[in-house]
Design an enzyme around this catalytic site. Structure first.
Site, PDB file in Angstrom:
ATOM      1  N   HIS A   1      30.130  32.255  28.783  1.00  0.00           N
ATOM      2  CA  HIS A   1      30.099  30.872  28.767  1.00  0.00           C
ATOM      3  C   HIS A   1      29.116  30.518  27.665  1.00  0.00           C
ATOM      4  O   HIS A   1      28.142  31.175  27.112  1.00  0.00           O
ATOM      5  CB  HIS A   1      29.311  30.314  30.185  1.00  0.00           C
ATOM      6  CG  HIS A   1      30.456  30.733  31.392  1.00  0.00           C
ATOM      7  ND1 HIS A   1      31.313  29.925  31.727  1.00  0.00           N
ATOM      8  CD2 HIS A   1      30.521  31.769  32.182  1.00  0.00           C
ATOM      9  CE1 HIS A   1      32.087  30.280  33.066  1.00  0.00           C
ATOM     10  NE2 HIS A   1      31.276  31.390  33.047  1.00  0.00           N
TER      11      HIS A   1
ATOM     12  N   HIS B   1      37.233  38.788  30.625  1.00  0.00           N
ATOM     13  CA  HIS B   1      37.523  37.303  30.750  1.00  0.00           C
ATOM     14  C   HIS B   1      37.669  37.044  29.124  1.00  0.00           C
ATOM     15  O   HIS B   1      36.686  37.179  28.482  1.00  0.00           O
ATOM     16  CB  HIS B   1      36.725  36.487  31.412  1.00  0.00           C
ATOM     17  CG  HIS B   1      36.598  36.766  32.760  1.00  0.00           C
ATOM     18  ND1 HIS B   1      37.489  36.099  33.868  1.00  0.00           N
ATOM     19  CD2 HIS B   1      36.019  37.503  33.564  1.00  0.00           C
ATOM     20  CE1 HIS B   1      37.337  36.346  34.873  1.00  0.00           C
ATOM     21  NE2 HIS B   1      36.271  37.513  35.037  1.00  0.00           N
ATOM     22  N   LEU B   2      38.655  36.746  28.830  1.00  0.00           N
ATOM     23  CA  LEU B   2      38.860  36.358  27.204  1.00  0.00           C
ATOM     24  C   LEU B   2      38.925  34.629  26.875  1.00  0.00           C
ATOM     25  O   LEU B   2      38.787  34.364  25.527  1.00  0.00           O
ATOM     26  CB  LEU B   2      40.089  37.430  26.675  1.00  0.00           C
ATOM     27  CG  LEU B   2      39.776  38.592  26.513  1.00  0.00           C
ATOM     28  CD1 LEU B   2      41.136  39.301  26.054  1.00  0.00           C
ATOM     29  CD2 LEU B   2      38.447  39.104  25.598  1.00  0.00           C
ATOM     30  N   ARG B   3      38.964  34.204  27.842  1.00  0.00           N
ATOM     31  CA  ARG B   3      39.256  32.615  27.804  1.00  0.00           C
ATOM     32  C   ARG B   3      40.229  31.938  26.837  1.00  0.00           C
ATOM     33  O   ARG B   3      41.066  33.137  26.389  1.00  0.00           O
ATOM     34  CB  ARG B   3      37.769  32.008  27.137  1.00  0.00           C
ATOM     35  CG  ARG B   3      36.622  32.408  27.775  1.00  0.00           C
ATOM     36  CD  ARG B   3      36.389  32.440  29.414  1.00  0.00           C
ATOM     37  NE  ARG B   3      35.028  32.444  29.833  1.00  0.00           N
ATOM     38  CZ  ARG B   3      35.163  32.801  31.269  1.00  0.00           C
ATOM     39  NH1 ARG B   3      36.196  32.784  32.009  1.00  0.00           N
ATOM     40  NH2 ARG B   3      33.936  33.015  31.558  1.00  0.00           N
TER      41      ARG B   3
ATOM     42  N   ASN C   1      42.159  33.460  35.059  1.00  0.00           N
ATOM     43  CA  ASN C   1      41.338  32.307  35.128  1.00  0.00           C
ATOM     44  C   ASN C   1      40.942  31.525  33.883  1.00  0.00           C
ATOM     45  O   ASN C   1      40.153  31.370  33.674  1.00  0.00           O
ATOM     46  CB  ASN C   1      40.269  32.586  36.047  1.00  0.00           C
ATOM     47  CG  ASN C   1      39.047  33.191  35.596  1.00  0.00           C
ATOM     48  OD1 ASN C   1      39.281  34.010  34.574  1.00  0.00           O
ATOM     49  ND2 ASN C   1      37.862  33.006  35.821  1.00  0.00           N
TER      50      ASN C   1
ATOM     51  N   LEU D   1      29.013  35.815  39.637  1.00  0.00           N
ATOM     52  CA  LEU D   1      29.503  35.856  40.928  1.00  0.00           C
ATOM     53  C   LEU D   1      30.562  37.115  40.935  1.00  0.00           C
ATOM     54  O   LEU D   1      31.166  37.320  39.877  1.00  0.00           O
ATOM     55  CB  LEU D   1      30.170  34.467  40.986  1.00  0.00           C
ATOM     56  CG  LEU D   1      29.457  33.262  41.543  1.00  0.00           C
ATOM     57  CD1 LEU D   1      30.132  32.006  41.446  1.00  0.00           C
ATOM     58  CD2 LEU D   1      28.622  33.530  42.644  1.00  0.00           C
TER      59      LEU D   1
ATOM     60  N   ASP E   1      33.680  42.806  33.876  1.00  0.00           N
ATOM     61  CA  ASP E   1      33.753  41.437  34.166  1.00  0.00           C
ATOM     62  C   ASP E   1      32.927  40.877  33.238  1.00  0.00           C
ATOM     63  O   ASP E   1      32.124  39.736  33.594  1.00  0.00           O
ATOM     64  CB  ASP E   1      33.033  41.396  35.817  1.00  0.00           C
ATOM     65  CG  ASP E   1      33.212  39.801  36.308  1.00  0.00           C
ATOM     66  OD1 ASP E   1      34.176  39.211  35.744  1.00  0.00           O
ATOM     67  OD2 ASP E   1      32.404  39.457  37.208  1.00  0.00           O
TER      68      ASP E   1
ATOM     69  N   HIS F   1      38.420  44.767  33.630  1.00  0.00           N
ATOM     70  CA  HIS F   1      38.148  43.513  34.093  1.00  0.00           C
ATOM     71  C   HIS F   1      37.475  42.630  33.193  1.00  0.00           C
ATOM     72  O   HIS F   1      36.264  42.701  32.736  1.00  0.00           O
ATOM     73  CB  HIS F   1      37.581  43.485  35.531  1.00  0.00           C
ATOM     74  CG  HIS F   1      37.202  42.077  36.015  1.00  0.00           C
ATOM     75  ND1 HIS F   1      37.346  42.129  37.371  1.00  0.00           N
ATOM     76  CD2 HIS F   1      36.637  41.018  35.514  1.00  0.00           C
ATOM     77  CE1 HIS F   1      37.055  40.581  37.805  1.00  0.00           C
ATOM     78  NE2 HIS F   1      36.752  40.038  36.440  1.00  0.00           N
TER      79      HIS F   1
ATOM     80  N   ALA G   1      28.594  30.416  36.121  1.00  0.00           N
ATOM     81  CA  ALA G   1      28.394  31.927  36.524  1.00  0.00           C
ATOM     82  C   ALA G   1      29.119  33.062  35.678  1.00  0.00           C
ATOM     83  O   ALA G   1      30.279  32.570  35.252  1.00  0.00           O
ATOM     84  CB  ALA G   1      28.895  32.046  37.913  1.00  0.00           C
TER      85      ALA G   1
ATOM     86  N   LYS H   1      46.436  38.496  40.345  1.00  0.00           N
ATOM     87  CA  LYS H   1      44.926  38.473  40.952  1.00  0.00           C
ATOM     88  C   LYS H   1      44.856  37.550  42.001  1.00  0.00           C
ATOM     89  O   LYS H   1      45.472  36.203  41.848  1.00  0.00           O
ATOM     90  CB  LYS H   1      44.167  38.051  39.526  1.00  0.00           C
ATOM     91  CG  LYS H   1      42.477  37.799  39.909  1.00  0.00           C
ATOM     92  CD  LYS H   1      41.805  38.831  40.078  1.00  0.00           C
ATOM     93  CE  LYS H   1      40.536  38.576  40.443  1.00  0.00           C
ATOM     94  NZ  LYS H   1      39.303  38.466  39.628  1.00  0.00           N
TER      95      LYS H   1
ATOM     96  N   HIS I   1      39.340  39.064  44.062  1.00  0.00           N
ATOM     97  CA  HIS I   1      37.916  38.560  44.049  1.00  0.00           C
ATOM     98  C   HIS I   1      37.506  38.547  45.599  1.00  0.00           C
ATOM     99  O   HIS I   1      37.888  37.822  46.016  1.00  0.00           O
ATOM    100  CB  HIS I   1      37.824  37.162  43.295  1.00  0.00           C
ATOM    101  CG  HIS I   1      36.516  36.944  43.173  1.00  0.00           C
ATOM    102  ND1 HIS I   1      35.555  36.928  42.214  1.00  0.00           N
ATOM    103  CD2 HIS I   1      35.498  36.293  44.118  1.00  0.00           C
ATOM    104  CE1 HIS I   1      34.462  36.404  42.445  1.00  0.00           C
ATOM    105  NE2 HIS I   1      34.428  36.312  43.738  1.00  0.00           N
TER     106      HIS I   1
ATOM    107  N   HIS J   1      35.022  44.119  41.243  1.00  0.00           N
ATOM    108  CA  HIS J   1      33.536  44.082  41.165  1.00  0.00           C
ATOM    109  C   HIS J   1      32.869  44.346  42.274  1.00  0.00           C
ATOM    110  O   HIS J   1      32.249  43.454  42.929  1.00  0.00           O
ATOM    111  CB  HIS J   1      33.036  42.890  40.418  1.00  0.00           C
ATOM    112  CG  HIS J   1      33.690  41.531  40.450  1.00  0.00           C
ATOM    113  ND1 HIS J   1      33.940  40.915  41.625  1.00  0.00           N
ATOM    114  CD2 HIS J   1      34.271  40.708  39.539  1.00  0.00           C
ATOM    115  CE1 HIS J   1      34.610  39.879  41.693  1.00  0.00           C
ATOM    116  NE2 HIS J   1      34.798  39.758  40.633  1.00  0.00           N
TER     117      HIS J   1
HETATM  118  C1  NCD Z   1      33.695  34.789  36.118  1.00  0.00           C
HETATM  119  C2  NCD Z   1      34.126  33.753  35.110  1.00  0.00           C
HETATM  120  O1  NCD Z   1      33.318  33.147  34.367  1.00  0.00           O
HETATM  121  O2  NCD Z   1      35.356  33.447  34.599  1.00  0.00           O
HETATM  122  N1  NCD Z   1      32.408  34.664  36.336  1.00  0.00           N
HETATM  123  C3  NCD Z   1      31.500  35.542  37.216  1.00  0.00           C
HETATM  124  O3  NCD Z   1      30.577  35.044  37.123  1.00  0.00           O
HETATM  125  N2  NCD Z   1      32.025  36.693  37.022  1.00  0.00           N
HETATM  126  C4  NCD Z   1      34.680  34.857  37.246  1.00  0.00           C
HETATM  127  C5  NCD Z   1      34.681  35.811  38.165  1.00  0.00           C
HETATM  128  O4  NCD Z   1      35.185  36.944  37.744  1.00  0.00           O
HETATM  129  O5  NCD Z   1      34.021  35.813  39.137  1.00  0.00           O
HETATM  130 ZN    ZN Z   2      35.585  38.307  36.664  1.00  0.00          ZN
END
Ligand code: NCD
Ligand code: ZN
Length: 361
Positions: free
Chosen positions: A263, A16-18, A42, A229, A259, A14, A275, A109, A146, A185
């Protein structure tokens, strides 16, 4: 530097690489210690403003990630992006079938509408996607969830996950008993119990939900870096997750999923801050700490448990370990200070001294 243990090809299920200037800052941290990562969809296509909602966008996003990998780690650096498709009310069945058949993505997802960062394209009502779940069940495509309700003023946010488990998730389980479900998560007793008690269900767990509870968000003042989150939960949930961590791994039910959610710090430290915890630079060190808290100083046992934790979802996704790039990661006894920031992004444990370091050798 003494070696504590060695891990073979760890995978983060899990990540997030943006899809913007943050990618080149964060991607090398994951690529350094993992063999592969499950990439969350996302991320916004900078050209169209769309999330990764169709197979064409999945292919484009993967190409972008491969180009950033080559730019930051060198063109011969091997690393696998396991892509997923963003489920929406408008997901096209033909596109889903052909994209999966062509190997563009390995999972789908589901974000409930508005439940977290980048969930504006999420689903408003699970029954609207029943026909998609039916096809996924037939084809064996894992559904990554999620597990929180869309926000509502009447609902206690700390109960968002348990209410979801008892309503939406139970409805999906009842109606699609063959569908592979990964509850992402897990942060509560209810979601881990759900995963343990049902067939065709698995979970991922983050380092922060094992190591912290919601006191950490308010310790000595408001701590935006601990805001993610689903929220960090009450002490009793944290205790349940830790007490059942080893059992859930032995039962092949719970997987490593950081996860890591970067940011820019300026976007976290403002009113309505974002978050997400950026854990990639310290992920294996943080998990090691959590395993040590539960299993004591038996590093042989911790090694076996962490190794299994990192590979549990391979058969669920239908991926062969042999096909993944080689990566031997050593956890070493070595004191180091976690940087306060990486080009404007604050990592988990920023500025703290850790006694363990994960090295790629
Ligand atoms: C994640 C994100 O910033 O993309 N944020 C988080 O707090 N975990 C989104 C997510 O997985 O809920
Ligand atoms: Zn996530």
């Amino acid at each position: 530097m003494g070696q504590i243990l060695e891990l073979d090809k760890p995978i983060d299920w899990h990540t997030h690489l943006r899809w913007d200037e943050r990618t080149k800052i964060v991607l090398p941290h994951s690529a350094r210690v993992f063999s592969a990562v499950e990439v969350m969809p996302n991320a916004k296509d900078p050209d169209t403003g769309k999330m990764v909602v169709d197979s064409k966008t999945v292919a484009k996003y993967k190409k972008y990630l491969q180009s950033v990998l080559a730019e930051t780690m060198g063109s011969d650096y091997e690393f696998e992006f396991i892509m997923s498709l963003y489920l929406t009310d408008k997901t096209d069945i033909q596109d889903l079938k052909s994209g999966y058949r062509d190997g563009l993505f390995k999972a789908v997802k589901m974000y409930p509408l508005g439940a977290t960062t980048g969930s504006d394209a999420g689903i408003s009502e699970v029954k609207n996607v029943a026909h998609v779940l039916e096809v996924m069940s037939e084809l064996g495509i894992p559904l990554l969830i999620h597990p929180e309700m869309s926000p509502s003023k009447e609902m206690n946010i700390l109960e968002s996950e348990s209410i979801f488990v008892n309503s939406t998730l139970s409805w999906i389980r009842k109606n699609f008993s063959n569908l592979k479900i990964v509850v992402e998560h897990v942060t509560t007793k209810e979601s881990l119990k759900f995963v343990l008690e049902n067939s065709n269900t698995w979970g991922t767990i983050t380092p922060q939900h094992l190591l912290f509870n919601h006191n950490a968000i308010f310790e000595g003042g408001l701590q935006p870096d601990m805001y993610c989150l689903p929220l960090l939960k009450q002490i009793e949930h944290q205790k349940y997750l830790n007490d059942n961590l080893f059992k859930a791994i032995v039962l092949d039910k719970l997987a490593l999923g950081t996860d890591t959610a970067p940011h820019m710090s300026k976007d976290k430290y403002k009113p309505c801050g974002c978050a997400g915890v950026f854990s990639a630079p310290v992920a294996l060190e943080a998990y090691y700490q959590a395993f040590k808290n539960n299993l004591g100083n038996d590093n042989e046992l911790i090694k076996v448990a962490m190794q299994r934790f990192a590979h549990i979802l391979l058969p669920v996704y239908g991926i062969n370990l042999e096909d993944l790039p080689k990566r031997d990661i050593s956890l070493l006894k070595s004191s180091w200070q976690v940087p306060k920031e990486y080009e404007g992004i604050t990592p988990m444990f920023a500025g703290q001294t850790l006694e363990v370091k994960a090295l790629n050798e």
